[in-house]
Design an enzyme around this catalytic site. Structure first.
Site, PDB file in Angstrom:
ATOM      1  N   ARG A 161      11.235  -0.276   8.308  1.00 24.72           N
ATOM      2  CA  ARG A 161      11.848  -0.491   9.605  1.00 24.72           C
ATOM      3  C   ARG A 161      13.083  -0.635   9.652  1.00 24.72           C
ATOM      4  O   ARG A 161      13.809  -0.988   8.498  1.00 24.72           O
ATOM      5  CB  ARG A 161      11.223  -2.013  10.036  1.00 24.72           C
ATOM      6  CG  ARG A 161       9.726  -1.942  10.641  1.00 24.72           C
ATOM      7  CD  ARG A 161       9.343  -1.215  11.752  1.00 24.72           C
ATOM      8  NE  ARG A 161       8.151  -1.242  12.288  1.00 24.72           N
ATOM      9  CZ  ARG A 161       7.145  -0.552  12.140  1.00 24.72           C
ATOM     10  NH1 ARG A 161       7.468   0.704  11.406  1.00 24.72           N
ATOM     11  NH2 ARG A 161       5.804  -0.720  12.445  1.00 24.72           N
ATOM     12  N   GLU A 164      16.480   2.128  17.580  1.00 21.47           N
ATOM     13  CA  GLU A 164      15.624   3.451  18.140  1.00 21.47           C
ATOM     14  C   GLU A 164      15.384   3.616  19.463  1.00 21.47           C
ATOM     15  O   GLU A 164      15.108   2.655  20.083  1.00 21.47           O
ATOM     16  CB  GLU A 164      14.295   3.495  17.130  1.00 21.47           C
ATOM     17  CG  GLU A 164      14.458   3.670  15.788  1.00 21.47           C
ATOM     18  CD  GLU A 164      12.960   3.595  15.006  1.00 21.47           C
ATOM     19  OE1 GLU A 164      11.939   3.563  15.617  1.00 21.47           O
ATOM     20  OE2 GLU A 164      12.840   3.290  13.817  1.00 21.47           O
ATOM     21  N   SER A 177       9.017  -7.375  -4.666  1.00 22.24           N
ATOM     22  CA  SER A 177       7.848  -7.831  -3.528  1.00 22.24           C
ATOM     23  C   SER A 177       8.037  -9.122  -3.451  1.00 22.24           C
ATOM     24  O   SER A 177       8.636  -9.756  -4.152  1.00 22.24           O
ATOM     25  CB  SER A 177       6.380  -7.298  -3.971  1.00 22.24           C
ATOM     26  OG  SER A 177       6.065  -6.087  -3.253  1.00 22.24           O
ATOM     27  N   SER A 186       0.813  -1.205  -0.028  1.00 17.46           N
ATOM     28  CA  SER A 186       0.021  -0.011   0.198  1.00 17.46           C
ATOM     29  C   SER A 186       1.010   1.367  -0.020  1.00 17.46           C
ATOM     30  O   SER A 186       0.437   2.088  -0.765  1.00 17.46           O
ATOM     31  CB  SER A 186      -0.861  -0.171   1.324  1.00 17.46           C
ATOM     32  OG  SER A 186      -1.582   0.988   1.511  1.00 17.46           O
ATOM     33  N   HIS A 228      11.451   8.658  13.092  1.00 10.75           N
ATOM     34  CA  HIS A 228      10.205   7.389  13.171  1.00 10.75           C
ATOM     35  C   HIS A 228       8.834   8.258  13.074  1.00 10.75           C
ATOM     36  O   HIS A 228       8.024   7.967  13.959  1.00 10.75           O
ATOM     37  CB  HIS A 228      10.257   6.448  14.065  1.00 10.75           C
ATOM     38  CG  HIS A 228       9.791   5.316  13.569  1.00 10.75           C
ATOM     39  ND1 HIS A 228       9.773   3.868  13.744  1.00 10.75           N
ATOM     40  CD2 HIS A 228       8.425   5.143  12.821  1.00 10.75           C
ATOM     41  CE1 HIS A 228       8.963   3.128  13.549  1.00 10.75           C
ATOM     42  NE2 HIS A 228       8.059   3.772  12.868  1.00 10.75           N
TER      43      HIS A 228
HETATM   44  O1  LIG Z   1       5.808   2.882  11.435  1.00  9.19           O
HETATM   45  C1  LIG Z   1       4.687   3.160  11.863  1.00  9.19           C
HETATM   46  C2  LIG Z   1       3.498   2.267  11.337  1.00  9.19           C
HETATM   47  O2  LIG Z   1       4.256   0.947  11.043  1.00  9.19           O
HETATM   48  O3  LIG Z   1       2.630   2.300  11.003  1.00  9.19           O
END
Ligand SMILES: O=CC(=O)O
Length: 325
Positions: free
Chosen positions: A242, A271, A184, A164, A289
């Site tokens: 991530r 993080e 993908s 998405s 983030h």
């Molecule tokens: O990092 C943010 C999420 O995964 O929605």
């Protein structure tokens, strides 16, 4: 008490257990509590084990881990409604074993995350934060013109994860005149962009790599040394997925040795700690983030959460179930 009231879960509104870090909550004014009885162990008196035994729905707010121990306390659990796009904090294997459905933020965050990826990319190519510092720190009148940046149009963009978020990134960068290719889990039959069978081949045919896939055992360090070599000295990596999708130690070394052109990073391996070598580099744009963090996204998220919970409590198909394969 739940043990004396076997219909407790059928009361209106239905009960949903909240799972969150004490410091992490929805912004004030959330609409969830008008639809559900939210049982939040952080703000309510201690939740009795008997009540926990009857809980069927868990609302996971933010990236708080859902471990086998969490799940053991909830023997009747049937659904975990996540509030993030990524669900790497939830033990999906255990959920699968227990037949617990998991939902995520669906497409609530996709446009904001994609906008942010493009913003980071502009930040790196046109050196926006560095230019801002140049002006603020008074270097312009002293040192003169700022070094040239790079044009975005006509660049070859490789998208890792055409879900998405990746699809929104593709739409935006195609409009800037970039050519798009992707890797993908599966080739998408509905998509005409060239597909590469692995991240190395994608990188070898790209100037820019945008990382926006889910983190799991297959994708951890998907951007490794070989991918960085394939991307090449001028290559730019943008990560809004991530941190552990990119081998951060290698990324730092490649940037320090000048073997990559730059990076725009919203996420990190450890993080909120960021490698100190990155702090002093003008070809790196750093962000805490927050690619999805807008009031508009959080509004859309509430719609997705409410729709998933309503569907669950009325035995209808879920809006954003996490893929099982
Ligand atoms: O990092 C943010 C999420 O995964 O929605």
């Amino acid at each position: 008490m739940a043990a004396e009231n076997p219909n407790f879960q059928n009361t209106d509104p239905p009960t949903v257990l909240v799972h969150r870090f004490p410091t992490f909550d929805f912004p004030p004014g959330n609409r969830l509590s008008t639809h559900f009885h939210l049982l939040d162990p952080i703000t309510s008196p201690p939740t009795s084990p008997v009540l926990l035994h009857s809980i069927r729905a868990l609302l996971c707010v933010g990236p708080v881990p859902v471990t086998p121990e969490t799940l053991n306390r909830l023997p009747s659990l049937q659904i975990i409604v996540g509030s993030s796009a990524g669900v790497d904090h939830i033990d999906l294997t255990e959920c699968r074993r227990r037949n617990i459905a998991v939902t995520n933020a669906g497409s609530a965050f996709s446009e904001d995350a994609a906008d942010y990826a493009v913003a980071l990319l502009f930040g790196v190519l046109r050196r926006l934060p560095a230019g801002d510092r140049y002006v603020r720190d008074g270097f312009w009148p002293v040192n003169g013109d700022f070094p040239l940046g790079f044009k975005l149009g006509a660049k070859r963009v490789g998208i890792l994860g055409l879900g998405s978020i990746g699809s929104e990134v593709a739409k935006r960068l195609a409009a800037f005149g970039c050519s798009i290719a992707y890797f993908s889990r599966k080739k998408k039959t509905s998509v005409l962009f060239p597909y590469y069978e692995n991240a190395i081949d994608l990188a070898a045919n790209s100037d820019i790599l945008i990382v926006c896939c889910a983190l799991n055992d297959e994708t951890r360090h998907i951007v490794n040394k070989d991918v960085m070599v394939a991307l090449g000295k001028e290559g730019v990596i943008i990560n809004v997925g991530r941190g552990p999708l990119v081998d951060e130690k290698q990324l730092v070394e490649f940037l320090v040795r000048g073997e990559l052109g730059g990076a725009g990073l919203d996420v990190f391996e450890n993080e909120p700690n960021v490698p100190k070598e990155l702090l002093e580099r003008d070809n790196v744009v750093l962000s805490p983030h927050c690619s999805v963090a807008t009031p508009e996204s959080f509004e859309a998220l509430q719609d997705v959460i409410i729709a998933n919970l309503k569907a669950f409590f009325s035995n209808k198909p879920l809006l954003s179930p996490v893929q099982k394969d």
